[in-house]
Design a protein around this motif. Structure first.
Motif, PDB file in Angstrom:
ATOM      1  N   GLN A   1      37.759  12.821  29.618  1.00 31.55           N
ATOM      2  CA  GLN A   1      37.349  12.634  28.219  1.00 31.55           C
ATOM      3  C   GLN A   1      37.801  11.249  27.745  1.00 31.55           C
ATOM      4  OE1 GLN A   1      35.460  14.853  26.612  1.00 31.55           O
ATOM      5  NE2 GLN A   1      35.487  16.122  28.455  1.00 31.55           N
ATOM      6  N   VAL A   2      37.101  10.242  28.137  1.00 30.78           N
ATOM      7  CA  VAL A   2      37.489   8.883  27.748  1.00 30.78           C
ATOM      8  C   VAL A   2      36.386   8.230  26.933  1.00 30.78           C
ATOM      9  CG1 VAL A   2      39.083   8.463  29.649  1.00 30.78           C
ATOM     10  CG2 VAL A   2      36.651   8.012  29.959  1.00 30.78           C
ATOM     11  N   GLN A   3      36.791   7.309  26.074  1.00 34.48           N
ATOM     12  CA  GLN A   3      35.833   6.557  25.269  1.00 34.48           C
ATOM     13  C   GLN A   3      36.196   5.084  25.306  1.00 34.48           C
ATOM     14  OE1 GLN A   3      34.680   7.347  21.400  1.00 34.48           O
ATOM     15  NE2 GLN A   3      33.602   9.221  21.863  1.00 34.48           N
ATOM     16  N   ARG A   4      35.208   4.279  25.177  1.00 38.79           N
ATOM     17  CA  ARG A   4      35.419   2.839  25.118  1.00 38.79           C
ATOM     18  C   ARG A   4      34.865   2.355  23.780  1.00 38.79           C
ATOM     19  NH1 ARG A   4      32.931  -1.322  29.553  1.00 38.79           N
ATOM     20  NH2 ARG A   4      34.255  -3.100  29.062  1.00 38.79           N
ATOM     21  N   THR A   5      35.690   1.662  23.034  1.00 43.76           N
ATOM     22  CA  THR A   5      35.286   1.208  21.704  1.00 43.76           C
ATOM     23  C   THR A   5      35.541  -0.294  21.588  1.00 43.76           C
ATOM     24  OG1 THR A   5      36.037   3.347  20.836  1.00 43.76           O
ATOM     25  CG2 THR A   5      35.571   1.621  19.225  1.00 43.76           C
ATOM     26  N   PHE A   6      34.573  -0.989  21.051  1.00 49.61           N
ATOM     27  CA  PHE A   6      34.722  -2.426  20.832  1.00 49.61           C
ATOM     28  C   PHE A   6      35.059  -2.644  19.361  1.00 49.61           C
ATOM     29  CE2 PHE A   6      31.774  -1.908  24.395  1.00 49.61           C
ATOM     30  CZ  PHE A   6      32.533  -2.539  25.376  1.00 49.61           C
ATOM     31  N   VAL A   7      36.165  -3.330  19.132  1.00 48.04           N
ATOM     32  CA  VAL A   7      36.721  -3.418  17.780  1.00 48.04           C
ATOM     33  C   VAL A   7      36.889  -4.883  17.369  1.00 48.04           C
ATOM     34  CG1 VAL A   7      38.598  -2.659  16.277  1.00 48.04           C
ATOM     35  CG2 VAL A   7      38.014  -1.310  18.306  1.00 48.04           C
ATOM     36  N   PRO A   8      36.011  -5.383  16.520  1.00 47.63           N
ATOM     37  CA  PRO A   8      36.215  -6.760  16.013  1.00 47.63           C
ATOM     38  C   PRO A   8      37.460  -6.821  15.127  1.00 47.63           C
ATOM     39  CG  PRO A   8      33.963  -5.996  15.633  1.00 47.63           C
ATOM     40  CD  PRO A   8      34.776  -4.794  16.002  1.00 47.63           C
ATOM     41  N   VAL A   9      38.278  -7.828  15.352  1.00 49.15           N
ATOM     42  CA  VAL A   9      39.484  -8.007  14.526  1.00 49.15           C
ATOM     43  C   VAL A   9      39.639  -9.475  14.136  1.00 49.15           C
ATOM     44  CG1 VAL A   9      40.763  -6.039  15.475  1.00 49.15           C
ATOM     45  CG2 VAL A   9      40.949  -8.275  16.567  1.00 49.15           C
ATOM     46  N   GLY A  10      40.518  -9.689  13.199  1.00 48.82           N
ATOM     47  CA  GLY A  10      40.821 -11.033  12.701  1.00 48.82           C
ATOM     48  C   GLY A  10      41.588 -10.857  11.415  1.00 48.82           C
ATOM     49  N   CYS A  11      41.603 -11.880  10.588  1.00 46.89           N
ATOM     50  CA  CYS A  11      42.253 -11.726   9.286  1.00 46.89           C
ATOM     51  C   CYS A  11      41.520 -10.659   8.494  1.00 46.89           C
ATOM     52  CB  CYS A  11      42.252 -13.038   8.510  1.00 46.89           C
ATOM     53  SG  CYS A  11      42.934 -12.861   6.845  1.00 46.89           S
TER      54      CYS A  11
ATOM     55  N   GLY B   1      42.437 -20.991  23.239  1.00 46.24           N
ATOM     56  CA  GLY B   1      43.416 -19.912  23.107  1.00 46.24           C
ATOM     57  C   GLY B   1      43.536 -19.352  21.708  1.00 46.24           C
ATOM     58  N   VAL B   2      42.876 -19.962  20.737  1.00 44.07           N
ATOM     59  CA  VAL B   2      42.948 -19.483  19.356  1.00 44.07           C
ATOM     60  C   VAL B   2      41.590 -18.927  18.950  1.00 44.07           C
ATOM     61  CG1 VAL B   2      43.278 -20.147  16.944  1.00 44.07           C
ATOM     62  CG2 VAL B   2      44.755 -21.094  18.710  1.00 44.07           C
ATOM     63  N   GLN B   3      41.586 -17.645  18.629  1.00 43.94           N
ATOM     64  CA  GLN B   3      40.337 -17.001  18.204  1.00 43.94           C
ATOM     65  C   GLN B   3      40.554 -16.355  16.853  1.00 43.94           C
ATOM     66  OE1 GLN B   3      40.017 -14.431  21.570  1.00 43.94           O
ATOM     67  NE2 GLN B   3      38.905 -15.902  22.791  1.00 43.94           N
ATOM     68  N   TRP B   4      39.902 -16.920  15.860  1.00 41.67           N
ATOM     69  CA  TRP B   4      40.016 -16.305  14.526  1.00 41.67           C
ATOM     70  C   TRP B   4      39.268 -14.975  14.494  1.00 41.67           C
ATOM     71  CZ3 TRP B   4      38.994 -20.999  10.753  1.00 41.67           C
ATOM     72  CH2 TRP B   4      40.063 -21.911  10.873  1.00 41.67           C
ATOM     73  N   ARG B   5      38.196 -14.879  15.232  1.00 41.35           N
ATOM     74  CA  ARG B   5      37.483 -13.598  15.376  1.00 41.35           C
ATOM     75  C   ARG B   5      37.495 -13.233  16.845  1.00 41.35           C
ATOM     76  NH1 ARG B   5      37.288 -10.974  12.538  1.00 41.35           N
ATOM     77  NH2 ARG B   5      35.902 -11.653  10.892  1.00 41.35           N
ATOM     78  N   GLN B   6      37.896 -12.029  17.168  1.00 42.73           N
ATOM     79  CA  GLN B   6      37.824 -11.565  18.544  1.00 42.73           C
ATOM     80  C   GLN B   6      37.426 -10.094  18.537  1.00 42.73           C
ATOM     81  OE1 GLN B   6      41.563 -11.140  20.654  1.00 42.73           O
ATOM     82  NE2 GLN B   6      42.723 -11.380  18.769  1.00 42.73           N
ATOM     83  N   VAL B   7      36.967  -9.627  19.672  1.00 42.18           N
ATOM     84  CA  VAL B   7      36.542  -8.227  19.780  1.00 42.18           C
ATOM     85  C   VAL B   7      37.403  -7.552  20.847  1.00 42.18           C
ATOM     86  CG1 VAL B   7      34.638  -6.640  20.198  1.00 42.18           C
ATOM     87  CG2 VAL B   7      34.194  -8.857  19.124  1.00 42.18           C
ATOM     88  N   LEU B   8      38.143  -6.523  20.422  1.00 38.33           N
ATOM     89  CA  LEU B   8      38.993  -5.789  21.358  1.00 38.33           C
ATOM     90  C   LEU B   8      38.162  -4.790  22.132  1.00 38.33           C
ATOM     91  CD1 LEU B   8      41.911  -4.911  18.881  1.00 38.33           C
ATOM     92  CD2 LEU B   8      41.711  -6.931  20.354  1.00 38.33           C
ATOM     93  N   ASP B   9      38.555  -4.578  23.363  1.00 38.80           N
ATOM     94  CA  ASP B   9      37.913  -3.572  24.216  1.00 38.80           C
ATOM     95  C   ASP B   9      38.944  -2.465  24.408  1.00 38.80           C
ATOM     96  OD1 ASP B   9      36.803  -2.075  26.218  1.00 38.80           O
ATOM     97  OD2 ASP B   9      36.264  -3.781  27.497  1.00 38.80           O
ATOM     98  N   MET B  10      38.798  -1.380  23.651  1.00 33.67           N
ATOM     99  CA  MET B  10      39.835  -0.333  23.642  1.00 33.67           C
ATOM    100  C   MET B  10      39.357   0.918  24.370  1.00 33.67           C
ATOM    101  SD  MET B  10      41.441  -0.741  19.803  1.00 33.67           S
ATOM    102  CE  MET B  10      42.869   0.278  20.113  1.00 33.67           C
ATOM    103  N   GLU B  11      40.141   1.345  25.323  1.00 33.94           N
ATOM    104  CA  GLU B  11      39.855   2.598  26.029  1.00 33.94           C
ATOM    105  C   GLU B  11      40.789   3.664  25.485  1.00 33.94           C
ATOM    106  OE1 GLU B  11      38.606   0.592  30.290  1.00 33.94           O
ATOM    107  OE2 GLU B  11      40.029   2.243  30.240  1.00 33.94           O
ATOM    108  N   THR B  12      40.215   4.812  25.131  1.00 33.62           N
ATOM    109  CA  THR B  12      41.038   5.902  24.580  1.00 33.62           C
ATOM    110  C   THR B  12      40.740   7.194  25.312  1.00 33.62           C
ATOM    111  OG1 THR B  12      39.338   6.185  22.890  1.00 33.62           O
ATOM    112  CG2 THR B  12      41.289   4.956  22.249  1.00 33.62           C
TER     113      THR B  12
END
Lengths: 302, 216
Positions: B48-58, B32-43
């Motif tokens: 007119q939709v886009q899907r973007t993968f966004v790595p996040v963390g500290c 359940g703890v991920q220091w690095r994760q990749v978000l799957d964001m639909e906008t």
């Protein structure tokens, strides 16, 4: 699936709210008990009770921290941490408040010490209350806490709760005077206005929808319990003659309960985090960037 | 001076989560703890939709709210820009976690296992009591960065001294290096591309850049 919209933070719960409730009420009472002492109200029971409330708040924090036996490490960062500053103030406030209460008590009676200690305790209590407001303001990850408009709410509700305890205490000992009612009314008005301003400014600058829903949903009850109710009860206290002290006490209780509910809602229920956002989406191939998004927010501001 | 930063090329990231798995493997984070994760964001809105993968963390901010609020000085900023936590000083008060606008900090109070009751061999071997009930987060694999000082290798270039997530990226979307070195890989990328940083309006000066297009 990762969360993107703001979700409720998991680290501070009712125990953190307990610190703001106990600390705010206790310091408010210590400040107003000093004022009341100048008007002839006995300080020592109020001083003792104020210190106990602050102490209960600190116990709540101690119960919340993950490594309670390292609690003294809290004193290591006075340069920038308002939590450290709160701890330093508390280390002075509790003994000074207890000394003031003891010196003012009829069975000890040291008026030379009590006079200075009462006002020193009030000054330290004011500092403690300010530290609490700054602690929430420093929580940059929680939009509903970091907004500068919350600071006057925390300070004013602490003082209002203190006035509520003062009114309650005066009613319990059978006294009745107008000045505590006027003081409570002014503080209630100030708290009501600061809460309205906080909600309006938070909505205007942008906040998580869920936080706004919690705050707006709780506002009618906060107002009924904590603002309109005490105002009506104070009016009844003035016009009902012999029943006056009862309404007087109920007004104090309602002012306290409204403040406690307000802080519980803010700290334990409206603490949705920042979530994630994109100012714009990437260009792929020869296309153009797409619009960004800040999901779960009422607007794309801060 | 040195300021280590990470860059994620949003045009390249495919959301495979290999970096997430590599981080978990390298740092033995609990379930359940991920220091690095990749978000799957639909906008956008249909069609007119886009899907973007966004790595996040500290984000290893230069002005990190977590550091200024920390009452115990457990959170520190190193000279190279890495924000680290001293687990022996941390009291687990959680103030840093509510101060971080990137949701990057985690406090685990109870030991969880991937498969309920029986710890797997690696869980048993790598369990660290010192990380219980204290704040933890991505540290840019700082032990690897520190190794570079002894070996003379370059973080972000030599895999042995580069964060695990960057090494594992299958799309060459993640990059790491010294932003203050004008010739470093990340300085070249920042000069050649248009970037943004998340929640930049909060004034934390994050050390994590997102490439969204090449320079015009």
């Amino acid at each position: 699936m990762s969360r993107i919209e703001p979700w409720h933070q998991l680290n501070w719960d009712w125990r953190a709210a307990g610190n703001f409730i106990g600390g705010g009420s206790g310091t408010g009472l210590l400040i107003l008990a000093a004022v009341a002492a100048g008007q002839g109200t006995a300080y020592w029971p109020l001083g003792f009770f104020g210190a106990i409330l602050v102490g209960i708040g600190l116990v709540c924090v101690w119960l919340e921290i993950g490594r309670p036996w390292r609690a003294l490490h809290v004193f290591y960062h006075p340069q920038t941490s308002w939590m450290t500053r709160e701890a330093f103030v508390s280390a002075l406030l509790l003994p000074v408040a207890l000394l003031a209460a003891a010196a003012a008590a009829p069975f000890i009676h040291l008026p030379a010490i009590a006079g200075g200690a009462i006002w020193l305790a009030a000054l330290l209590a004011a500092l403690y209350l300010y530290c609490q407001a700054r602690i929430l303001h420093g929580s940059k990850g929680i939009p509903a806490w970091r907004h500068p408009s919350l600071m006057p709410v925390i300070i004013l509700t602490g003082l209002t709760e203190g006035a509520g305890f003062l009114v309650l205490a005066i009613a319990l000992i059978g006294g009745f005077s107008v000045w505590p009612l006027i003081l409570l009314f002014i503080l209630l008005l100030g708290r009501w206005m600061s809460w309205r301003r906080y909600l309006a400014n938070l909505t205007e600058t942008g906040a998580p929808n869920k936080a706004l829903a919690v705050l707006n949903g709780a506002t009618p009850m906060i107002n009924i319990l904590g603002h309109y109710g005490p105002a009506i009860l104070m009016l009844l206290a003035l016009v009902t003659g012999s029943l006056g002290p009862i309404f007087f006490a109920l007004a104090g209780l309602a002012a306290i309960a409204g403040g406690w509910q307000m802080k519980f809602v803010v700290v334990a229920r409206a603490a949705f985090n920042q979530g994630f956002a994109l100012p714009l989406t990437p260009v792929r191939g020869t296309g153009k960037p797409g619009p960004g998004d800040k999901p779960g927010w009422n607007k794309s501001g801060q | 001076m040195t300021r280590y930063v990470m860059i994620a090329d949003l045009r390249r990231c495919v959301g495979c989560q290999t970096c997430t798995a590599a981080c978990k493997h390298a740092n033995a984070t609990p379930p359940g703890v991920q220091w690095r994760q990749v978000l799957d964001m639909e906008t956008g809105t249909y069609p007119q939709v886009q899907r973007t993968f966004v790595p996040v963390g500290c984000m290893h901010c230069a002005d990190p709210p977590c550091e200024s609020v920390c009452p115990s000085t457990a959170t520190k900023i190193r000279d190279d820009g890495i924000v680290e936590i001293d687990y022996d000083l941390c009291i687990g008060c959680g103030y840093c976690a509510v101060a971080c606008p990137y949701q990057a900090r985690h406090i685990v109070h109870k030991r969880d296992l991937a498969y309920d009751k029986q710890a797997m061999a690696h869980e048993e071997a790598r369990f660290d009591e010192g990380r219980m009930s204290v704040a933890m987060k991505c540290n840019f694999c700082q032990s690897r960065i520190d190794t570079a000082k002894q070996t003379g290798q370059t973080p972000g270039v030599d895999p042995e001294v580069t964060p695990a997530c960057v090494n594992s990226c299958i799309a060459d979307a993640l990059h790491f290096g010294d932003r203050d070195d004008p010739n470093s890989n990340v300085s070249v990328l920042l000069a050649e591309n248009q970037t943004f940083r998340m929640h930049e309006e909060l004034g934390t000066d994050p050390g994590f850049y997102y490439i969204w297009d090449k320079n015009e």
